[in-house]
Design a protein around this motif. Structure first.
Motif, PDB file in Angstrom:
ATOM      1  N   ALA A  15     101.070 -86.374 -29.837  1.00 59.40           N
ATOM      2  CA  ALA A  15     100.274 -85.786 -28.751  1.00 59.40           C
ATOM      3  C   ALA A  15     100.322 -84.437 -29.494  1.00 59.40           C
ATOM      4  O   ALA A  15     100.788 -83.983 -30.415  1.00 59.40           O
ATOM      5  CB  ALA A  15     101.598 -85.293 -27.468  1.00 59.40           C
ATOM      6  N   ALA A  16      98.979 -83.930 -28.986  1.00 64.89           N
ATOM      7  CA  ALA A  16      98.615 -82.548 -29.477  1.00 64.89           C
ATOM      8  C   ALA A  16      98.339 -81.696 -28.513  1.00 64.89           C
ATOM      9  O   ALA A  16      97.846 -82.110 -27.344  1.00 64.89           O
ATOM     10  CB  ALA A  16      97.346 -82.590 -30.269  1.00 64.89           C
ATOM     11  N   VAL A  17      98.641 -80.567 -28.580  1.00 64.84           N
ATOM     12  CA  VAL A  17      98.392 -79.413 -27.551  1.00 64.84           C
ATOM     13  C   VAL A  17      97.521 -78.112 -27.834  1.00 64.84           C
ATOM     14  O   VAL A  17      97.529 -78.034 -28.811  1.00 64.84           O
ATOM     15  CB  VAL A  17      99.981 -78.915 -27.079  1.00 64.84           C
ATOM     16  N   ASP A  18      96.923 -77.651 -26.692  1.00 60.24           N
ATOM     17  CA  ASP A  18      96.269 -76.457 -27.043  1.00 60.24           C
ATOM     18  C   ASP A  18      96.169 -75.521 -25.849  1.00 60.24           C
ATOM     19  O   ASP A  18      96.263 -76.180 -24.455  1.00 60.24           O
ATOM     20  CB  ASP A  18      94.763 -76.716 -27.203  1.00 60.24           C
ATOM     21  N   VAL A  68     105.671 -91.089 -23.852  1.00 60.08           N
ATOM     22  CA  VAL A  68     106.404 -90.194 -24.926  1.00 60.08           C
ATOM     23  C   VAL A  68     106.029 -90.319 -26.284  1.00 60.08           C
ATOM     24  O   VAL A  68     106.221 -91.327 -26.786  1.00 60.08           O
ATOM     25  CB  VAL A  68     108.096 -90.624 -24.651  1.00 60.08           C
ATOM     26  N   PRO A  69     105.626 -89.359 -26.543  1.00 58.29           N
ATOM     27  CA  PRO A  69     105.180 -89.040 -28.106  1.00 58.29           C
ATOM     28  C   PRO A  69     106.067 -89.431 -29.034  1.00 58.29           C
ATOM     29  O   PRO A  69     107.314 -88.840 -28.792  1.00 58.29           O
ATOM     30  CB  PRO A  69     104.397 -88.027 -28.349  1.00 58.29           C
ATOM     31  N   ASP A  70     105.817 -89.817 -30.416  1.00 58.65           N
ATOM     32  CA  ASP A  70     106.488 -89.691 -31.651  1.00 58.65           C
ATOM     33  C   ASP A  70     106.892 -88.445 -31.950  1.00 58.65           C
ATOM     34  O   ASP A  70     107.855 -88.024 -32.675  1.00 58.65           O
ATOM     35  CB  ASP A  70     106.317 -90.859 -32.591  1.00 58.65           C
ATOM     36  N   VAL A  71     105.844 -87.598 -31.926  1.00 61.44           N
ATOM     37  CA  VAL A  71     105.642 -86.128 -32.423  1.00 61.44           C
ATOM     38  C   VAL A  71     104.636 -85.456 -31.772  1.00 61.44           C
ATOM     39  O   VAL A  71     103.689 -86.168 -31.204  1.00 61.44           O
ATOM     40  CB  VAL A  71     105.386 -86.185 -33.736  1.00 61.44           C
ATOM     41  N   VAL A  72     104.702 -84.149 -31.818  1.00 61.37           N
ATOM     42  CA  VAL A  72     103.917 -83.260 -31.089  1.00 61.37           C
ATOM     43  C   VAL A  72     103.097 -82.196 -31.918  1.00 61.37           C
ATOM     44  O   VAL A  72     104.046 -81.509 -32.887  1.00 61.37           O
ATOM     45  CB  VAL A  72     104.393 -82.519 -30.023  1.00 61.37           C
ATOM     46  N   LEU A  73     101.869 -82.295 -32.142  1.00 61.61           N
ATOM     47  CA  LEU A  73     101.338 -81.105 -33.072  1.00 61.61           C
ATOM     48  C   LEU A  73     100.745 -80.069 -32.156  1.00 61.61           C
ATOM     49  O   LEU A  73      99.986 -80.066 -31.218  1.00 61.61           O
ATOM     50  CB  LEU A  73      99.960 -81.892 -33.486  1.00 61.61           C
ATOM     51  N   CYS A  74     100.981 -79.110 -32.665  1.00 62.82           N
ATOM     52  CA  CYS A  74     100.820 -77.566 -32.045  1.00 62.82           C
ATOM     53  C   CYS A  74      99.887 -76.841 -32.637  1.00 62.82           C
ATOM     54  O   CYS A  74     100.109 -76.557 -34.025  1.00 62.82           O
ATOM     55  CB  CYS A  74     102.123 -76.886 -31.807  1.00 62.82           C
ATOM     56  N   PRO A 119      94.064 -85.015 -33.875  1.00 64.48           N
ATOM     57  CA  PRO A 119      94.464 -84.895 -32.544  1.00 64.48           C
ATOM     58  C   PRO A 119      94.373 -83.316 -32.063  1.00 64.48           C
ATOM     59  O   PRO A 119      94.071 -83.158 -30.898  1.00 64.48           O
ATOM     60  CB  PRO A 119      95.912 -85.144 -32.773  1.00 64.48           C
ATOM     61  N   THR A 120      94.493 -82.358 -32.997  1.00 62.52           N
ATOM     62  CA  THR A 120      94.236 -81.006 -32.400  1.00 62.52           C
ATOM     63  C   THR A 120      92.948 -80.617 -32.107  1.00 62.52           C
ATOM     64  O   THR A 120      92.848 -79.978 -31.160  1.00 62.52           O
ATOM     65  CB  THR A 120      94.852 -80.084 -33.921  1.00 62.52           C
TER      66      THR A 120
END
Length: 237
Positions: free
Chosen positions: A45-48, A109-115, A214-215
């Protein structure tokens, strides 16, 4: 997704700083985070988040992709009133509530989240990646375009070259070249991973451009969310 609420959000800046110091002690900066397996077929998952200078609304987005093709699994965005002022070092108190609201609408449910922001590379060791990691109870990685604190020696010019980011004698992140002769990124653990794993994830998700794919997808999507909300249209899915 289910969240793990850690505190109330209606805080003054002084209260927020005190809370950062407390929560920083709960951040776990070791894995194992199985980066090779994630890059072969995991879910990231990536968030912004975005807002207009002087505006009263914040726009947040979560994009979920499956590796190694960056196939879109799910995405969601929100528009909400800004409830916390702009204060350097307190970005998560301005952005995280809306980002977490978007996560509540995600089923995968992601394995990791990129912020798009800092993890431990923060004056009080609690950037938005670490803050979100505690609420999500998931591995998170901070990947910022600029330095918030710390000193470093410019890394070599080639992709993959890195140098430590150091603050008060402590290594808090890495300055990583993700593309030949392009400005580096500032990478740090958010939660439930170590620095080497964070750097490996960033390099493993970065293609021909400076930012992880993803970002970039989250950044493009949050702009869609922003345009739709300002025009009074439904937020695109």
């Amino acid at each position: 997704m289910k969240l793990d609420p850690r505190h109330e959000w209606g805080l003054t800046p002084a209260e927020a700083r005190d809370l950062q110091r407390k929560l920083a002690a709960e951040v776990i900066t070791h894995g194992p985070l199985d980066v090779p397996t994630i890059l072969e077929g995991g879910i990231i998952a990536a968030v912004d988040a975005s807002f207009d200078r002087g505006g009263t609304e914040i726009y947040a987005a979560v994009v979920v992709v499956r590796m190694p093709t960056f196939e879109l699994v799910e995405r969601t965005g929100v528009s909400a009133p800004l409830t916390f002022p702009y204060v350097p070092g307190l970005l998560s108190f301005r952005e995280a509530p809306s980002v977490l609201s978007a996560f509540e609408r995600i089923s995968a449910v992601p394995d990791v989240v990129l912020c798009d922001g800092q993890g431990t590379a923060h004056p009080r060791r609690l950037g938005i990646a670490s803050h979100l990691g505690l609420w999500l109870n998931l591995p998170t990685v901070g990947c910022g375009k600029s330095r918030l604190c710390g000193d470093f020696v410019e890394p070599g010019p080639r992709r993959g070259e890195r140098s430590p980011l150091v603050d008060k004698g402590e290594t808090i992140g890495a300055v990583v070249r993700t593309r030949d002769r392009v400005s580096p990124l500032f990478v740090s653990p958010g939660h439930l991973c170590d620095l080497d794993e964070a750097v490996a994830l960033v390099l493993g998700t970065t293609g021909k451009l400076r930012l992880p794919t993803p970002t970039r997808m989250a950044h493009e999507y949050v702009n869609e969310v922003r345009r739709a909300a300002k025009l009074g249209r439904p937020i695109p899915e």
